[in-house]
Design a protein around this motif. Structure first.
Motif, mmCIF file in Angstrom:
data_model
loop_
_atom_site.group_PDB
_atom_site.id
_atom_site.type_symbol
_atom_site.label_atom_id
_atom_site.label_comp_id
_atom_site.label_asym_id
_atom_site.label_seq_id
_atom_site.Cartn_x
_atom_site.Cartn_y
_atom_site.Cartn_z
ATOM 1 N N SER A 328 9.549 10.906 -2.796
ATOM 2 C CA SER A 328 8.884 10.023 -1.826
ATOM 3 C C SER A 328 9.264 10.375 -0.395
ATOM 4 C CB SER A 328 9.244 8.562 -2.107
ATOM 5 O OG SER A 328 8.790 8.175 -3.378
ATOM 6 N N ASN A 329 10.416 11.016 -0.221
ATOM 7 C CA ASN A 329 10.883 11.385 1.125
ATOM 8 C C ASN A 329 10.512 12.818 1.489
ATOM 9 O OD1 ASN A 329 12.168 8.857 1.489
ATOM 10 N ND2 ASN A 329 13.903 9.561 0.242
ATOM 11 N N TYR A 330 9.756 13.482 0.618
ATOM 12 C CA TYR A 330 9.284 14.834 0.932
ATOM 13 C C TYR A 330 7.991 14.699 1.736
ATOM 14 C CZ TYR A 330 8.054 19.753 0.297
ATOM 15 O OH TYR A 330 7.745 21.074 0.513
ATOM 16 N N HIS A 331 8.034 15.094 3.004
ATOM 17 C CA HIS A 331 6.928 14.785 3.917
ATOM 18 C C HIS A 331 5.964 15.950 4.134
ATOM 19 C CE1 HIS A 331 8.690 10.925 4.648
ATOM 20 N NE2 HIS A 331 9.819 11.459 5.101
ATOM 21 N N GLU A 332 6.211 17.071 3.482
ATOM 22 C CA GLU A 332 5.275 18.179 3.567
ATOM 23 C C GLU A 332 4.181 18.002 2.492
ATOM 24 O OE1 GLU A 332 5.393 20.601 5.874
ATOM 25 O OE2 GLU A 332 7.085 19.486 6.728
ATOM 26 N N PRO A 333 3.039 18.693 2.639
ATOM 27 C CA PRO A 333 2.020 18.642 1.578
ATOM 28 C C PRO A 333 2.623 19.079 0.244
ATOM 29 C CG PRO A 333 1.119 19.667 3.549
ATOM 30 C CD PRO A 333 2.597 19.510 3.786
ATOM 31 N N CYS A 334 2.222 18.414 -0.836
ATOM 32 C CA CYS A 334 2.773 18.753 -2.139
ATOM 33 C C CYS A 334 1.844 18.298 -3.264
ATOM 34 C CB CYS A 334 4.162 18.142 -2.327
ATOM 35 S SG CYS A 334 4.173 16.337 -2.375
ATOM 36 N N ILE A 335 2.114 18.856 -4.438
ATOM 37 C CA ILE A 335 1.417 18.477 -5.667
ATOM 38 C C ILE A 335 2.455 17.879 -6.603
ATOM 39 C CG2 ILE A 335 0.072 19.311 -7.644
ATOM 40 C CD1 ILE A 335 -0.742 21.711 -5.815
ATOM 41 N N HIS A 354 4.111 4.241 -4.470
ATOM 42 C CA HIS A 354 4.399 4.687 -3.106
ATOM 43 C C HIS A 354 3.202 5.356 -2.427
ATOM 44 C CE1 HIS A 354 8.629 3.686 -3.276
ATOM 45 N NE2 HIS A 354 8.760 4.337 -4.417
ATOM 46 N N ASN A 355 2.147 5.669 -3.187
ATOM 47 C CA ASN A 355 1.060 6.461 -2.599
ATOM 48 C C ASN A 355 -0.341 5.879 -2.752
ATOM 49 O OD1 ASN A 355 2.308 9.222 -1.688
ATOM 50 N ND2 ASN A 355 3.261 8.772 -3.666
ATOM 51 N N ILE A 356 -0.496 4.836 -3.525
ATOM 52 C CA ILE A 356 -1.837 4.316 -3.787
ATOM 53 C C ILE A 356 -2.505 3.807 -2.508
ATOM 54 C CG2 ILE A 356 -1.229 1.895 -4.288
ATOM 55 C CD1 ILE A 356 -3.607 4.035 -6.398
ATOM 56 N N GLN A 357 -1.698 3.430 -1.507
ATOM 57 C CA GLN A 357 -2.240 2.942 -0.234
ATOM 58 C C GLN A 357 -2.166 4.004 0.857
ATOM 59 O OE1 GLN A 357 -1.811 -1.805 -0.231
ATOM 60 N NE2 GLN A 357 0.166 -0.781 0.008
ATOM 61 N N ASN A 358 -1.976 5.246 0.441
ATOM 62 C CA ASN A 358 -1.879 6.361 1.376
ATOM 63 C C ASN A 358 -3.241 7.042 1.490
ATOM 64 O OD1 ASN A 358 -1.351 8.706 2.773
ATOM 65 N ND2 ASN A 358 0.188 9.485 1.338
ATOM 66 N N LEU A 387 0.743 -3.147 -9.446
ATOM 67 C CA LEU A 387 1.890 -2.303 -9.762
ATOM 68 C C LEU A 387 3.158 -3.023 -9.345
ATOM 69 C CD1 LEU A 387 0.601 1.176 -8.554
ATOM 70 C CD2 LEU A 387 1.405 0.688 -10.860
ATOM 71 N N ARG A 388 4.142 -3.041 -10.237
ATOM 72 C CA ARG A 388 5.419 -3.713 -9.965
ATOM 73 C C ARG A 388 5.207 -5.148 -9.497
ATOM 74 N NH1 ARG A 388 9.065 0.809 -6.715
ATOM 75 N NH2 ARG A 388 9.153 2.360 -8.376
ATOM 76 N N ASN A 389 4.290 -5.820 -10.156
ATOM 77 C CA ASN A 389 3.985 -7.228 -9.860
ATOM 78 C C ASN A 389 3.457 -7.443 -8.451
ATOM 79 O OD1 ASN A 389 4.859 -8.205 -12.436
ATOM 80 N ND2 ASN A 389 6.987 -7.963 -11.752
#
Length: 463
Positions: A328-335, A354-358, A387-389
């Motif tokens: 989650s703290n990796y801020h470069e593009p990734c797969i 952590h990403n559904i609202q990104n 997710l997570r209530n």
């Protein structure tokens, strides 16, 4: 000789077929039934006495075909389990993981007077039962006739779908008459990454075939590499975002990693960091390496020319939970490739949270998502998911491709059927499919001049 369809009858999961002669009883597959409305504990009740089964034949490792074997052993089965070498190794991994899933469902609710109270269902089996099950495996290579008894012979035929997956060909001498019956297991598709193509089956008298993709055909007009290049370019290269790919740990992940290896090794895209966040996938990849002689020609050639198909510079296999959280703290593009494929558990849910609202995140589905699953809700376009209530808005882009589906489509199944001899093949039984898929497949098979039947659960056939 009697055939009884005890599982995957007019549904997809829980494959289990009983073949009985006057003196011997064979069970083909023993999968978990996890259809909607079926409770975990329902799998504990077999419609026969497990101790009466003489031998089990396992087509492949997936849980809907293998997942209830330890229950069978725990309740009295004392025979051998026949399968191919990769199936034995992959099944043990998956069954151990099933125990972990069972135990995770035993959620502690409260403590009192020194006792712990749990709300989840009791596990069907424990690790010790899996170990006992694994000790029963007897492995047989493809195309090698194995005499189970003087009157029953077994041959495994490759069908793709998963490493080691096999169709079962049984030659049974019943009251002096030789009868041949085939069980396809799950049929793969042609030109699938890493896996061999499904082979035609020898002529048989009876055919029990899966029907998962009956009435449906896979996408054409674009190949897998081109599709992945297109999606990665849009989500990680043109824009500094991240691509999340939910993928089943065994089979789908290995084929996906190999395809990404080819893309980046050939220079079709600039290097993008790839995380495989699934310890189960890492273990399965080691099995693929162990049985490397059983991958397809293309993958073996790649190994000679380029090296390990499942390893490249920008790829990291994530083991520990702490490593997973740090992504989650990796801020470069990734797969990010993570399980489970339908989003119903596993580390993939952390990445979604952590990403559904990104807005700069894309979620690419590469497999089927059953109705009622979180994956299905995202694919149908739900604007809010839980997710997570917490109710979260869906701002990430949702995409899907069937180019990595491990099942053959309608035409692939029909190729298997049409390779049979109409004069010899007395009946085709359709299993492992939804009702509509079975009906559409049945119509096509009838047009080819074959007698076809869709069995109900527990229906007995004299063959």
């Amino acid at each position: 000789m009697k055939l009884t369809i005890w599982g995957a009858a007019q549904q997809v999961t829980g494959s289990m077929h009983l073949l009985q002669t006057d003196h011997y009883t064979v069970l083909i597959d023993c999968g978990l039934d996890y259809e909607k409305g079926t409770h975990q504990e329902d799998n504990e009740y077999f419609p026969f006495d497990p101790s009466t089964i003489d031998v089990v034949i396992l087509t492949h490792a997936h849980i809907d075909h293998s997942g209830n074997l330890p229950t069978l052993v725990r309740l009295g089965f004392n025979g051998q389990i026949l399968c191919t070498p990769p199936t034995a190794d992959l099944t043990e991994i998956l069954l151990m993981d099933s125990v972990n899933v069972f135990l995770s469902k035993l959620q502690q609710t409260r403590k009192g007077k020194g006792r712990k109270y749990h709300s989840g269902p009791r596990p069907l089996y424990l690790h010790k039962h899996v170990a006992e099950t694994a000790s029963r495996f007897i492995t047989i290579g493809f195309h090698r006739k194995f005499n189970i008894t003087d009157d029953i012979a077994l041959t495994f035929i490759p069908v793709g779908h998963l490493l080691g997956a096999a169709a079962v060909i049984l030659e049974v001498k019943d009251q002096g008459i030789l009868k041949k019956i085939a069980f396809t297991g799950d049929i793969g598709r042609k030109n699938y990454p890493v896996l061999v193509d499904p082979e035609p089956l020898p002529a048989v008298d009876y055919l029990v075939t899966e029907s998962t993709y009956g009435g449906r055909v896979h996408s054409t007009g674009i190949n897998l590499e081109d599709k992945l290049v297109e999606v990665i370019n849009e989500s990680c290269v043109k824009f500094p975002g991240r691509l999340i790919i939910p993928a089943f740990s065994i089979g789908r992940t290995q084929s996906l990693v190999y395809t990404l290896n080819k893309i980046f090794t050939s220079g079709r895209l600039p290097k993008v960091k790839v995380f495989v966040d699934s310890p189960l996938a890492s273990m399965a990849t080691e099995v693929y390496r162990k049985h490397h002689q059983m991958v397809n020609d293309e993958a073996r050639t790649f190994y000679v020319d380029q090296g390990d198909e499942f390893e490249f510079d920008n790829l990291s296999y994530v083991q520990e939970k702490k490593e997973s959280t740090s992504i989650s703290n990796y801020h470069e593009p990734c797969i990010i490739i993570s399980s489970a494929g339908m989003l119903e558990g596993g580390r993939i849910q952390d990445h979604l949270y952590h990403n559904i609202q990104n807005y700069y995140c894309t979620i690419l589905f590469i497999g089927y998502c059953a109705k009622g699953t979180l994956g299905n809700r995202l694919l149908r376009g739900d604007p809010i998911v839980r997710l997570r209530n917490r109710d979260l808005m869906v701002y990430a882009s949702i995409k899907q491709t069937d180019l990595l589906s491990g099942h053959g489509d309608h035409n692939d199944i029909m190729d298997i059927v049409k390779s049979q001899q109409p004069v010899q093949l007395k009946k085709v039984f359709l299993v492992h499919g939804e009702e509509q898929s079975m009906k559409l497949l049945k119509d096509s098979i009838i047009q080819e001049g074959f007698d076809v039947f869709i069995p109900k659960k527990g229906e007995i056939f004299e063959i």
